[in-house]
Design an enzyme around this catalytic site. Sequence first.
Site, PDB file in Angstrom:
ATOM      1  CB  THR A  36      -0.842  -0.074   1.288  1.00 54.16           C
ATOM      2  OG1 THR A  36      -1.696  -1.185   1.160  1.00 54.16           O
ATOM      3  CG2 THR A  36      -1.619   1.150   1.588  1.00 54.16           C
TER       4      THR A  36
ATOM      5  NE  ARG B 107      -8.285  -8.174   1.797  1.00 56.44           N
ATOM      6  CZ  ARG B 107      -7.366  -7.248   2.034  1.00 56.44           C
ATOM      7  NH1 ARG B 107      -7.227  -6.219   1.222  1.00 56.44           N
ATOM      8  NH2 ARG B 107      -6.578  -7.321   3.082  1.00 56.44           N
ATOM      9  CB  VAL B 108     -13.105  -4.221   1.562  1.00 57.66           C
ATOM     10  CG1 VAL B 108     -12.714  -2.864   2.097  1.00 57.66           C
ATOM     11  CG2 VAL B 108     -13.929  -4.070   0.278  1.00 57.66           C
ATOM     12  N   GLY B 109      -9.843  -4.457   2.497  1.00 59.25           N
ATOM     13  CA  GLY B 109      -8.925  -4.486   3.636  1.00 59.25           C
ATOM     14  C   GLY B 109      -9.125  -3.284   4.547  1.00 59.25           C
ATOM     15  CG  ASP B 110      -5.626  -1.969   6.594  1.00 58.64           C
ATOM     16  OD1 ASP B 110      -5.454  -2.616   5.526  1.00 58.64           O
ATOM     17  OD2 ASP B 110      -4.718  -1.282   7.099  1.00 58.64           O
TER      18      ASP B 110
ATOM     19  N   GLY C  92      -0.023  -3.156   5.736  1.00 51.78           N
ATOM     20  CA  GLY C  92       0.255  -4.505   6.221  1.00 51.78           C
ATOM     21  C   GLY C  92      -0.933  -5.402   5.950  1.00 51.78           C
TER      22      GLY C  92
END
Length: 290
Positions: free
Chosen positions: A159, A187-190, A210
């Site tokens: 990122t 999918r979705v991350g932080d 991360g």
Amino acid sequence: MNGKIALALHGGAGPIRNPDTSKEIANLTKLLDEGEVALLAGASALDVVETMIQQLEEAGLYIAGRGSSPNKNGEFELDASIMDGANRRAGSVCALQGIISPISVARAVMEKTPHVMLAGAGARKFALEQGFAEITDTKKHFIPISPKGKNTDDLAHGTVGCVALDNQGRLAAGTSTGGVLNKIPGRVGDTPLIGAGTWADQQVAVSCTGQGEYFIRAAVAVDVSARMTYGGFSIDAAAAGALADMQRQGGDGGLIAIDHQGQVSMPFISHGMRRAALHGDGRREILVFR
Ligand code: ASP
């Protein structure tokens, strides 16, 4: 008020198998110089964060923007968020397809809608209505993953993010990503989640990188602020404590943070983190490894 300025950038934390990081170092150095000039000229932290991230997206050196890797279906679904610490306004997009600069769409969500977050097809429709540039040729736009040139582990995540303090004492943070390699469609991350991957208030601005699932479960970005506010911790102690909590859940990664006095903290629990900082006292750092 004509106070201190400070700026920090990251290009992702994780395993970095290629020891030659000269391109990333050169890119981060150039951006740090440009960001400093802009902040000295009185640009807002929010504008600088957006501009820096636009350029990191465009660089193609990180797993964000042009460098993003596809999901299991071969589609590119991008996530980004931005937050203005002075007023806690925030904007975010997730699983956005076919638009060149996700961070700028996130800012438009913040400024042009009553919402904080737009997802998928709705985010894309909004971006097109707002006139954001579309990717016309996916193959030409995204830099192909070369099995020879890059180790799969290198591509696992990477990122980009930026935090800034301007000379009016305002803080801002932003983060943008292509997510993790081989992610399941949807999918979705932080990264687009305010409080997990990005946070800014009047005390501190934070951008994380991360394994997103762990950053969500530890609400890392807002945890840095909470530790400072309720625990009275310094920025270094708060950032290290929030990351250690994330690590206890099983993840790794890092973050960049700036407080209202221009102190910068850039801890990471991983092999490396591409990072650059202009501290409030004028010190500069551009590093990948420890
Ligand atoms: N945090 C990002 C995600 O999980 C990946 C990264 O930071 O490299 O989508």
